[in-house]
Design a protein around this motif. Structure first.
Motif, mmCIF file in Angstrom:
data_model
loop_
_atom_site.group_PDB
_atom_site.id
_atom_site.type_symbol
_atom_site.label_atom_id
_atom_site.label_comp_id
_atom_site.label_asym_id
_atom_site.label_seq_id
_atom_site.Cartn_x
_atom_site.Cartn_y
_atom_site.Cartn_z
ATOM 1 N N ILE A 210 94.932 64.679 63.915
ATOM 2 C CA ILE A 210 94.794 64.729 65.365
ATOM 3 C C ILE A 210 94.929 66.183 65.778
ATOM 4 N N LEU A 211 94.054 66.644 66.651
ATOM 5 C CA LEU A 211 94.066 68.048 67.041
ATOM 6 C C LEU A 211 95.255 68.359 67.938
ATOM 7 N N ALA A 212 95.884 69.505 67.661
ATOM 8 C CA ALA A 212 97.010 69.934 68.491
ATOM 9 C C ALA A 212 96.555 70.264 69.909
ATOM 10 N N GLU A 213 95.291 70.693 70.038
ATOM 11 C CA GLU A 213 94.779 71.080 71.361
ATOM 12 C C GLU A 213 94.593 69.888 72.291
ATOM 13 N N GLU A 214 94.387 68.694 71.718
ATOM 14 C CA GLU A 214 94.114 67.494 72.524
ATOM 15 C C GLU A 214 94.499 66.285 71.685
ATOM 16 N N ASP A 215 95.548 65.575 72.105
ATOM 17 C CA ASP A 215 96.074 64.520 71.236
ATOM 18 C C ASP A 215 95.248 63.242 71.226
ATOM 19 N N THR A 216 94.125 63.216 71.941
ATOM 20 C CA THR A 216 93.199 62.084 71.837
ATOM 21 C C THR A 216 91.913 62.474 71.112
ATOM 22 N N PHE A 217 91.899 63.670 70.508
ATOM 23 C CA PHE A 217 90.738 64.137 69.751
ATOM 24 C C PHE A 217 91.094 64.183 68.269
ATOM 25 N N GLY A 218 90.257 63.555 67.448
ATOM 26 C CA GLY A 218 90.433 63.618 66.009
ATOM 27 C C GLY A 218 89.598 64.715 65.394
ATOM 28 N N TYR A 219 89.984 65.127 64.203
ATOM 29 C CA TYR A 219 89.263 66.155 63.448
ATOM 30 C C TYR A 219 89.153 65.673 62.010
ATOM 31 N N ALA A 220 87.934 65.685 61.458
ATOM 32 C CA ALA A 220 87.715 65.311 60.053
ATOM 33 C C ALA A 220 86.787 66.335 59.424
ATOM 34 N N GLN A 221 87.253 66.945 58.351
ATOM 35 C CA GLN A 221 86.431 67.900 57.623
ATOM 36 C C GLN A 221 85.974 67.282 56.312
ATOM 37 N N VAL A 222 84.658 67.246 56.103
ATOM 38 C CA VAL A 222 84.106 66.800 54.821
ATOM 39 C C VAL A 222 83.840 68.059 54.004
ATOM 40 N N ILE A 223 84.654 68.270 52.974
ATOM 41 C CA ILE A 223 84.585 69.496 52.185
ATOM 42 C C ILE A 223 83.392 69.469 51.246
ATOM 43 N N ARG A 224 83.128 68.309 50.653
ATOM 44 C CA ARG A 224 81.989 68.118 49.745
ATOM 45 C C ARG A 224 81.706 66.623 49.682
ATOM 46 N N PHE A 225 80.524 66.258 49.213
ATOM 47 C CA PHE A 225 80.169 64.848 49.088
ATOM 48 C C PHE A 225 80.362 64.416 47.640
ATOM 49 N N THR A 226 81.408 63.640 47.397
ATOM 50 C CA THR A 226 81.700 63.114 46.073
ATOM 51 C C THR A 226 81.676 61.594 46.145
ATOM 52 N N SER A 227 81.935 60.957 45.021
ATOM 53 C CA SER A 227 81.963 59.499 45.004
ATOM 54 C C SER A 227 83.096 58.938 45.858
#
Length: 410
Positions: A210-227
């Motif tokens: 959950i982003l510190a800037e806005e507690d109703t906003f999520g953040y997801a980082q996809v670093i690479r596409f694996t199985s």
């Protein structure tokens, strides 16, 4: 002690594989390589001899007349294969020696010795840590968003590069080996020192919070596409929803690709069916569609991209943009829109062969072009994450507009 020696041995093997794979990755993954297939192929020496009589003739002349010792037959054969492929003028069709070819199948595992954190610089310029779930740092009590002040008592230099700091938090696994970090937890004023012993860390393909800037906003980082990526992304979305996330930032910056089918599954979480991309081969064109019923198909979405967003990551970003499912913020993407098949040869080497090209749902060619973001950003010279800040501002506008829109009663 025996267990420690075993862990050190595992790390040494992983490090050796990583160094060897780096020779390939610098020209492959960074360029946006997509692993599409791994197929064994049998050699036929008689057919090769008949197809290349000049090669056999030159080999005989060298053996008879050359002044100095010749390289062994395998080295000469590898050189001939590379020369043959180079005539195609295609940087993504190439040959790989057996040791590096073997490392390709291992590299997506992402194993290293360290404390298990993601290191980022926030919009204020602070270095912040996000521990991997159940990793050494998380077990030591380091919280998401903790500000890193010093490493082993040495304060961080202003503007220190992220990769340098990340390297400070990694090291050889062994009894008593680790690092002391000085941190300030979120919303705290005092700092504290924490010693964390290095462990073999399995890097996840998706990290979220959950982003510190806005507690109703999520953040997801996809670093690479694996199985593992589709399952990890679904777990991320479910967890963010449980914490009250109503809007999402999907970070594909620096994601240079990975497995094709897994990237389609990722796109399916945001697109309720419909075209993800078109693929053009010798035999014609085919469309690949998303699977209906994704976990985040209606809620506000912003995607972060940059020049390191390539291949499968561009497919996902392009589909979201063209289908008007979300907006892109950042810089023009790399422009890797071709498909490579990987064939394992009889001696353990491999050859990568371009077999198709991709187009976005609006039939935009990716190869050599990349994707133009909806909102173009100039990277901050000091490394502050201005793109994430802009994504938050855009989501606030979207959420605000939705809240102000009149609703129809059924």
């Amino acid at each position: 002690m025996g267990a420690n020696r075993s862990r050190r041995s595992r790390l040494a093997r992983a490090t050796a594989r990583g160094m060897l794979a780096g020779l390939v990755l610098s020209g492959v993954f960074v360029a946006g390589f997509l692993l599409r297939a791994w197929m064994p192929v049998a050699a036929n020496a008689d057919e090769e001899g008949e197809a290349f009589p000049l090669l056999a003739q030159v080999k005989g002349l060298l053996e008879t007349n050359y002044l100095r010792p010749l390289p062994d037959d395998q080295a000469m054969e590898y050189a001939a294969v590379r020369g043959y492929l180079s005539e195609l003028k295609d940087p993504y069709t190439f040959f790989i020696d057996p040791p590096v070819a073997q490392s390709e199948s291992d590299v997506l595992a992402g194993e290293y010795g360290g404390i298990g954190v993601q290191v980022q610089r926030n919009e204020q310029g602070d270095i912040v840590l996000y521990p991997f779930p159940e990793g050494p740092a998380a077990r030591a009590g380091v919280e998401n968003g903790a500000v890193l002040i010093a490493v082993n008592g040495a304060p961080l230099a202003p503007g220190e590069r992220i990769d340098v700091i990340d390297g400070m938090l990694r090291g050889e696994v062994g009894e008593g080996r680790g690092v002391t970090i000085t941190i300030r937890e979120p919303d705290a004023t005092e700092t504290r020192d924490v010693f964390i012993e290095f462990e073999v860390v399995q890097v996840p393909s998706v990290v979220w919070r959950i982003l510190a800037e806005e507690d109703t906003f999520g953040y997801a980082q996809v670093i690479r596409f694996t199985s593992r990526t589709p399952d990890e992304l679904r777990a991320a979305i479910e967890d963010l929803k449980s914490q009250g996330a109503e809007a999402l930032v999907l970070d594909l910056r620096g994601n240079s690709g990975g497995l094709l089918q897994e990237s389609v599954q990722v796109a399916s979480e945001f697109l309720d069916g419909g075209v993800v991309f078109y693929e053009v081969r010798r035999g014609g064109e085919t469309a690949t569609n998303a699977t209906p019923g994704g976990a985040w198909t209606e809620q506000p979405l912003v995607v972060l991209v940059d020049a390191g967003t390539a291949s499968a990551a561009e497919l996902v970003a392009g589909a979201i943009r063209d289908r008007e499912r979300g907006i892109l913020v950042g810089q023009r993407t790399y422009g890797k829109g071709s498909v490579q098949l990987i064939f394992r040869l009889s001696d353990g080497s491999s050859v990568h062969i371009t077999s198709a090209e991709w187009y976005t749902p609006d039939r935009t060619p990716l190869e050599g072009n990349g994707l133009e973001p909806t909102i173009a950003m100039i990277p901050d010279e000091s490394g502050r994450d201005v793109e994430l800040g802009e994504a938050v501002r855009q989501l606030r506008q979207i959420v605000g507009a939705q809240a102000a829109a009149p609703r129809e009663d059924g």
